[in-house]
Structure formats: structure tokens, C-alpha cells
Design a protein around this motif. Structure first.
Motif, short mmCIF file in Angstrom:
data_model
loop_
_atom_site.label_atom_id
_atom_site.label_comp_id
_atom_site.label_asym_id
_atom_site.label_seq_id
_atom_site.Cartn_x
_atom_site.Cartn_y
_atom_site.Cartn_z
N MET A 227 0.55 4.10 -2.78
CA MET A 227 0.19 5.47 -2.40
C MET A 227 1.28 6.44 -2.82
O MET A 227 1.00 7.56 -3.30
CB MET A 227 -0.07 5.56 -0.90
CG MET A 227 -0.52 6.94 -0.43
SD MET A 227 -2.10 7.49 -1.15
CE MET A 227 -3.24 6.48 -0.19
N ARG A 228 2.54 6.04 -2.69
CA ARG A 228 3.66 6.89 -3.09
C ARG A 228 3.57 7.19 -4.59
O ARG A 228 3.70 8.34 -5.02
CB ARG A 228 4.98 6.21 -2.75
CG ARG A 228 6.21 7.04 -3.08
CD ARG A 228 7.49 6.29 -2.80
NE ARG A 228 7.61 5.99 -1.38
CZ ARG A 228 7.79 4.77 -0.89
NH1 ARG A 228 7.81 3.72 -1.70
NH2 ARG A 228 7.92 4.59 0.41
N VAL B 250 7.68 13.37 -0.50
CA VAL B 250 7.37 11.98 -0.82
C VAL B 250 8.55 11.41 -1.61
O VAL B 250 8.90 11.93 -2.68
CB VAL B 250 6.07 11.87 -1.64
CG1 VAL B 250 5.77 10.42 -1.96
CG2 VAL B 250 4.92 12.51 -0.89
N LEU C 215 -4.82 10.53 2.40
CA LEU C 215 -3.98 10.33 3.58
C LEU C 215 -4.74 10.61 4.87
O LEU C 215 -4.33 10.13 5.94
CB LEU C 215 -2.74 11.24 3.50
CG LEU C 215 -1.79 11.00 2.32
CD1 LEU C 215 -0.58 11.90 2.45
CD2 LEU C 215 -1.36 9.55 2.24
N THR D 246 -0.39 7.77 9.60
CA THR D 246 0.19 7.66 8.26
C THR D 246 1.61 7.10 8.36
O THR D 246 2.41 7.61 9.16
CB THR D 246 0.23 9.04 7.58
OG1 THR D 246 -1.09 9.58 7.53
CG2 THR D 246 0.79 8.93 6.17
N SER E 208 7.39 5.91 6.56
CA SER E 208 8.23 5.54 5.41
C SER E 208 7.70 6.06 4.09
O SER E 208 8.39 6.00 3.07
CB SER E 208 8.37 4.01 5.34
OG SER E 208 7.09 3.40 5.22
N LEU E 209 6.47 6.60 4.07
CA LEU E 209 5.95 7.21 2.86
C LEU E 209 6.74 8.47 2.51
O LEU E 209 6.84 8.85 1.35
CB LEU E 209 4.47 7.56 3.04
CG LEU E 209 3.75 8.24 1.87
CD1 LEU E 209 3.58 7.25 0.71
CD2 LEU E 209 2.39 8.77 2.30
N GLN F 136 0.83 -1.21 0.00
CA GLN F 136 0.00 0.00 0.00
C GLN F 136 0.86 1.26 0.00
O GLN F 136 0.53 2.24 -0.68
CB GLN F 136 -0.93 0.00 1.22
CG GLN F 136 -2.04 -1.02 1.17
CD GLN F 136 -3.05 -0.80 2.29
OE1 GLN F 136 -3.53 0.31 2.49
NE2 GLN F 136 -3.36 -1.86 3.02
N ILE F 137 1.95 1.24 0.75
CA ILE F 137 2.83 2.41 0.81
C ILE F 137 3.41 2.70 -0.57
O ILE F 137 3.46 3.85 -1.02
CB ILE F 137 3.95 2.19 1.85
CG1 ILE F 137 3.33 2.18 3.27
CG2 ILE F 137 5.02 3.26 1.74
CD1 ILE F 137 4.29 1.73 4.35
N THR F 138 3.83 1.65 -1.28
CA THR F 138 4.38 1.82 -2.63
C THR F 138 3.32 2.39 -3.57
O THR F 138 3.57 3.33 -4.34
CB THR F 138 4.89 0.49 -3.17
OG1 THR F 138 5.95 0.02 -2.34
CG2 THR F 138 5.40 0.65 -4.59
#
Length: 710
Positions: free
Chosen positions: A336-337, A672, A591, A627, A630-631, A332-334
Motif C-alpha cells: 500500500m505504501r 507516507v 484506505l 488503518t 506504521s503506514l 500489505q503495508i509495504t
């Protein structure tokens, strides 16, 4: 008779109310206690200093509109004492409100008599909707006791009997007849004098009324004259922000900020609070009327539906997460980034872009009839700031002290709200100038890209200040302008609420003339804000289109039927209105609700937010951190006013400690990180306020010469 008390909300009471409100419950207030100690109450108190008696509340009434509670109770005990402190307790024994004073008392309690308390509490720092008063349904009877009434009746009868007997005896005496004749003559002279006095008093009253009407006319004319001067020398907009410490040491005139201090509108971050936008004190002129606000930190409230009540609002719906952002937290982080990168380059897919929402924040201004009590409860909610007084006189007194001494009070809760004579037909009407800051959803990123919404404004004086970076547009100093302001402002309802509809027309030339939309053949809903409109027939200059105001390009107006708003009668109708200007365009992002770690929401937060002592979850109203850290990579340049910089630690649903960032609204998201290096910087708050002095003849000439030289 009731007594008005200005109570202190205790820290424990405020926390109990907030906990109940967050849980969707109401805190139950059940008891009132009295004591004989007098002092200045503190919010840290948990009990009365010298409690004498505690009883259940007999009867209660809640007036949420005026932030007041009316409570009554009967104190019955064997003690005798002065009542100098009063406490109000929740069902679990928590002291919620406290009143006391170092001198004076509510009254004296004697042993054989019950003491009847009738109190009105003014409460402005907590929502009354989160409170339930549990009473016994027994209004106190404060009438004369029946026995006393019977004694009074008997005494009256006895007195009448003695009078009759005495009169019968006196009438036998011839001397009384002479006295009666003298009294008759005196009575005739007295009646003549009474008529003369009545006529003189009537003349004095009429003269006083004429003088009062003249003074009211003069006062109303003076206030309107001042507004006319301000209208002629500028436009509706922000005129000044508070001048905080300026980082440079320049003496040139451009070092004095107008609407840009440490940021445009002095905007700052409170992302640790869900849906809260930091905004400092502002001075504004709207339709020629000047006011100065308290510190504004406003929430994402929007007008409620019509019929919901005067100044009724609701919170904006939360932003949802795109369906494409799924999988493990790392996945998910990847996603969203990558999604955030596409926001900046304009390549985001429509299905994802519709989860990025444009909200427009605006200032709304109107004249409100001042009640005889002089009360002016705060007109909009802020979780961090409320006006430091609830009366017009108290607010003015504080402002006069501050303006006289040049002092600055730490809490920044001191607005200047003018009071003026408005209507002069009949009894002069006194009104107070009110304002509030609300938001309204106007579009999404799917329908309008960033480049469709705003354009950067090159504010030359700000750019010349040494502390301002070369990339002004990429800093908090940047100011923008809405590209099509009418498109967005016309989506905002006036004081009648969302969904209201009003026809605007005026009587002229023996008939009613309707105001229509700016474009030919369109209707105008006057319950929503408009800047431009058209006459149904050409004016004396042969034109039909017009702007609101005599010469004001940045004024939006809406009619209202709210009777609390000051109005003017003409041709049998009462006209009332409010005005508005845009302040900020806000890009609401997923976010705000995206929580890939599953950090649980808690009603009570424990822990210090450190790795050694993580939060046990998050709480939207105070500890809004979920949140993934790491994002982001690093942090953007901030300000001392920010409360949400850096990372914290919180436990996820499995008890694993996670590094997290604050999840609310920011001026800029933290950088980001990009795959392969570098970062993307995303602005989410765009100041789009009009500036008062940019409507002045001097500014117009200066800009013309600047353009000519360029």
C-alpha cells in the motif's frame, strides 16, 4: 385535536437508535408515560421526574419527509393530576424522547375519565428510518359519546315540542298578527340592509385583494431586484466564509479572508467518521440569491434514482482495495505504501488506479414552497450539525439576534435562509431558499490523473498573509479550479434524481422551440445540470449558443418536476428549476476500506483508544480507526476543528493491540514514509469552488492591471 411537541432526544435514546441503525435494525418504541413535574428537559435524562402512568401506544403514523411522528394513547387510572411531562420509551425501557416545560401543561387528568393523548412529535436529530413505532392498531375515537349524542337529540325534540305549542297559542292572539306585520316590514328593511352590506363587503374584499396583489408584486419585484444587483456585480459562487481567529496580526485588507479562512472553504478533517467531510459555515450567491449556511460537515450522500421521492439520497458505494494488496499485514503495508507513492508520481498501474475514485461535492440551491406551517426541516444530513430551528420564522429570529448583537453561538447551527414572494399569478406564493451539499462519482484515477482534473489558483491576497506558508499549493490554504468543469457537472442530476430525463422547450413565435446541447447536433437532458446550451434557431443577435443566466459564467441549472419546488407558469406549462456550483473534488482512496489487521467492526465501542485501554474494534459512525499507523510517518499540519489527528490503539481479531490511524477522508493523508528516508504527501480534497467577487467589474480590472504589471 393533536398537540405539536418539540421533544428532546435523550443521550441514551440517541445511542440506542444509532446502535440499531448500525446493526441494520430498527429501535422499537412501544410505550408513552406521563407525569406531573414541570421543568426544562435535558438529554441526560433516563426517566420522568414524577411518572404517574405508563401505557402502550394506541396508534402511530410516521411522516419521514417532515421529520414528524403522530402518536395517540389513552391514559386510564384513578389519579387526578396536571400532565406536565411526557416520555416515550423503547421496548427495553430506554427513555428515547422527553417533553416537559417549566410552566403550562398538556391538560388535567381526572379520576373517572380517560385522558386522550394526541401528539405530533418533531424529531430532526436522529433518522426516523431507524425507528419502528409498535402500536395497538387502535385509533382513538374522539367523537361525542353516544349517550351524550342521544341526550342532545332528546333535548332538541323537547325544545321543538314546546316551541310548536307556544306558537299555536300565540297565533290565537290578535296582537301577534300586528307583531308579525311589524316583523315583516322590519324583515324587508333588513334584507335591503343585508344586500347593501354584502355589496360593501364585496367591494372591500375586492379592494383588499387588489392591495394584496400589489403588495405581492412589489415584494416579488424587490426580491428580484436585489438578485439582479447581485447578478450584475459577481458570479455564482462562494462569497465568504466565517472569519475564525486569524493567526497573524496584519491590518492590511488581505488579512480579512473571503473564501479562505484557516483553509480554503475552512475545510477540516473528521476522518474518525466514515465518509464525512468537514466544512464550516459558508456564505454563497447562486443565480443572484444569497444564503448563509450552518456548519456543513457533510456525508458522501448522492442523489437517489428517479422516483425515490423528494430529496431522496443514498450513500456512495465504498472504495474497494486493489487485488494487488495482499499477504500478511506487514506485506500489505509495504504494498500500500508503494501504491501511494505511485499515485503522486503518476506511475500507478491502471488495475490499481481504478480503485482511486474522483467524487465531486457540490452545493445545490432551489426555492421551495413554504408550507402554511412555516416548517423548514433540514434539507441534508450531517452527523454533527443540524439547523437549530425547524421553522423559517425561528431561523430568521435567531439570525436577526446574532446579526444585531454580533454574537456567536457555539454549535454553529444558525443558517440564514431567505423567504420571498415568488409566483404572483393567483394567490401569491411564499417560498424559502434551500440548499444541500451532496457528492457524485465522476471518474477514477485510471481515467483521469490529478493533473487532468484540477489546476492550482494563485490567490494573491491569501498568499500575502504572513501565516500562509511559501508552498501555498501544498497547504490547506490552496484553492484549485476544475479544468473541464462542464464535463463533471453535467454528470450531476437535479432534484428529479439519477436517471431522470427532461426536455426543455419554450413557446415563441407561435411554436415550441427546443433547447439543445452546447455542441452542434447534441441533445440536452435538462434533468441534469448544464451551464451552456443552444437555441434551436438563432436569436436576435444571430447566435444560438448561450450560458445560463444573463451574465453568469459559473451557474449550472437543471429543470425539475418536483411540486415542492416553486414554479412559474407560462403558455400552459409550469417551469421549476434548481442551480448548482462545484465545491470540492475528493480523491477517495482504498484506505477507507483497507483493514489489514482485521480490526472487527463493533456496534458498541469500549476502551479509551490508548495502549493501556485499546478500543475493542472500530465503528464507522463514530470510532473509524483501523488503518495501520506504521503506514505513515508523523502528521500533517492540522487545525483545531480536526477530530482525527494522531494514532489510537485497537484490538484486532486475535486480541492483539494495534496502533491505528483514522480511516476516513482527509484534506491531506499523513506523510507516507519512503524506503530509504523521506515522505510522500498526498492531497485528497481539492477546493474547486467559484468565487462570487471574481465576476465583479472591479476584480476584472484589478486582475487585468495585475497581469499587465507582471
Amino acid at each position: 385535536m393533536t398537540t405539536n411537541l418539540q421533544v428532546v432526544t435523550t443521550t441514551a435514546g440517541q445511542q440506542a437508535i444509532l446502535d440499531a441503525d448500525t446493526a441494520g435494525l430498527k429501535l422499537k418504541i412501544t410505550h408513552v408515560a406521563v407525569g406531573d413535574a414541570g421543568y426544562t428537559p435535558l438529554a441526560s435524562a433516563t426517566a420522568l421526574t414524577s411518572e404517574k402512568a405508563r401505557v402502550e401506544i394506541a396508534h402511530a403514523e410516521v411522516d419521514p419527509q417532515n421529520h414528524q411522528l403522530a402518536l395517540s394513547a389513552a391514559i386510564v387510572d384513578d389519579g387526578e393530576y396536571w400532565i406536565r411531562e411526557v416520555g416515550f420509551f423503547a421496548e427495553d425501557g430506554t427513555l428515547v424522547w422527553l417533553w416537559s416545560m417549566s410552566s403550562g401543561a398538556l391538560g388535567y387528568k381526572t379520576a373517572p375519565v380517560r385522558f386522550l393523548l394526541g401528539l405530533t412529535l418533531t424529531v430532526t436529530d436522529v433518522p426516523l428510518g431507524a425507528i419502528e413505532i409498535v402500536d395497538q392498531g387502535q385509533p382513538l375515537d374522539l367523537a361525542i359519546e353516544p349517550a351524550i349524542a342521544e341526550s342532545a337529540t332528546a333535548a332538541t325534540a323537547l325544545s321543538a315540542a314546546f316551541t310548536d305549542e307556544g306558537r299555536r297559542g300565540l297565533e290565537r292572539d290578535a296582537e301577534i298578527r300586528d307583531i308579525k306585520e311589524q316583523l315583516r316590514l322590519i324583515g324587508q328593511e333588513t334584507e335591503q340592509y343585508r344586500l347593501l352590506l354584502e355589496r360593501q363587503v364585496g367591494e372591500r374584499v375586492a379592494s383588499t385583494e387588489r392591495l394584496a396583489a400589489s403588495l405581492a408584486l412589489s415584494a416579488a419585484s424587490a426580491a428580484e431586484s436585489q438578485a439582479e444587483v447581485l447578478r450584475a456585480n459577481g458570479q455564482s459562487g462562494i462569497i465568504v466564509t466565517r472569519q475564525y481567529n486569524i493567526r497573524s496580526r496584519g491590518e492590511e485588507p488581505w488579512y480579512r479572508p473571503t473564501t479562505i479562512g484557516y483553509a480554503a472553504l475552512n475545510a477540516h478533517d473528521h476522518a474518525n467518521l466514515a465518509g464525512v467531510m468537514g466544512l464550516a459555515e459558508l456564505g454563497m450567491v447562486v443565480n443572484g440569491w444569497y444564503l448563509r449556511t450552518r456548519h456543513n460537515d457533510y456525508v458522501d450522500n448522492t442523489p437517489a434514482a428517479k422516483g425515490s421521492g423528494y430529496l431522496a439520497v443514498r450513500r456512495q458505494d465504498p472504495v474497494t482495495v486493489p487485488a494487488s494488496v495482499t499477504g500478511t499485514p506487514a506485506e500489505q503495508i509495504t504494498k500500500m505504501r508503494n501504491l501511494l507513492h505511485k499515485v503522486t508520481d503518476g506511475s500507478i498501474a491502471d488495475a490499481d488506479a481504478q480503485h482511486f475514485r474522483w467524487d465531486l461535492a457540490y452545493a445545490e440551491v432551489w426555492w421551495e414552497v413554504l408550507p402554511e406551517s412555516g416548517g423548514v426541516a433540514d434539507s441534508f444530513y450531517s452527523p454533527r450539525h443540524q439547523a437549530d430551528d425547524t421553522s423559517a420564522a425561528g431561523l430568521l429570529n435567531t439570525i436577526q439576534m446574532i446579526d444585531t448583537t454580533g454574537a456567536k453561538l457555539r454549535a454553529e447551527n444558525n443558517p440564514f435562509v431567505p423567504v420571498a414572494v415568488r409566483s404572483i399569478r393567483g394567490r401569491p406564493q411564499i417560498a424559502v431558499l434551500r440548499y444541500r451539499i451532496l457528492t457524485r462519482t465522476v471518474s477514477t484515477l485510471k481515467d483521469h490523473k490529478i493533473s487532468d482534473m484540477v489546476a492550482f489558483v494563485d490567490d494573491v491576497p491569501t498568499r500575502m498573509r504572513s501565516e500562509v506558508p511559501a508552498d501555498v499549493e501544498g497547504s490547506r490554504y490552496a484553492r484549485f479550479a476544475l479544468k473541464t468543469p462542464d464535463t463533471w457537472m453535467e454528470k450531476i442530476p437535479g432534484l428529479d434524481g439519477a436517471g431522470a430525463s427532461l426536455l426543455e422547450e419554450y413557446f415563441e413565435d407561435s411554436e415550441w422551440k427546443q433547447i439543445t446541447g452546447w455542441s452542434a447536433g447534441t441533445t440536452l437532458n435538462a434533468a441534469y445540470y448544464s451551464r451552456r446550451a443552444s437555441l434551436s434557431v438563432p436569436d436576435a443577435s444571430g447566435r444560438t449558443g448561450f450560458h445560463r443566466g444573463f451574465n453568469d459564467p459559473t451557474l449550472w441549472a437543471a429543470l425539475t418536476t418536483q411540486e415542492r419546488v416553486s414554479g412559474f407558469e407560462r403558455d400552459g406549462r409550469t417551469y421549476r428549476a434548481s442551480w448548482a456550483i462545484p465545491l470540492e473534488l475528493i480523491l477517495r482512496t482504498p484506505l477507507e476500506s483497507w483493514n489489514p489487521y482485521g480490526i472487527p467492526e463493533q456496534t458498541t465501542i469500549t476502551g479509551a483508544g490508548t495502549e493501556a485501554s485499546p478500543y475493542n474494534g472500530y465503528r464507522a459512525a463514530s470510532v473509524n480507526w483501523f488503518t495501520p499507523d506504521s503506514l505513515f510517518q508523523g502528521e500533517t499540519a492540522g487545525d483545531d476543528a480536526d477530530t482525527s489527528a494522531g494514532a489510537r490503539f485497537a484490538l484486532d481479531a486475535d486480541g492483539t493491540t494495534r496502533a491505528v490511524r483514522a480511516s476516513g477522508v482527509r484534506v491531506f493523508l499523513p506523510p507516507v514514509s519512503k524506503d530509504g528516508g523521506g515522505t510522500t504527501l498526498i492531497r485528497t480534497r481539492y477546493p474547486v469552488h467559484p468565487v462570487y467577487h471574481e465576476g465583479s467589474p472591479a476584480y476584472i480590472e484589478a486582475m487585468a492591471r495585475f497581469a499587465e504589471g507582471a
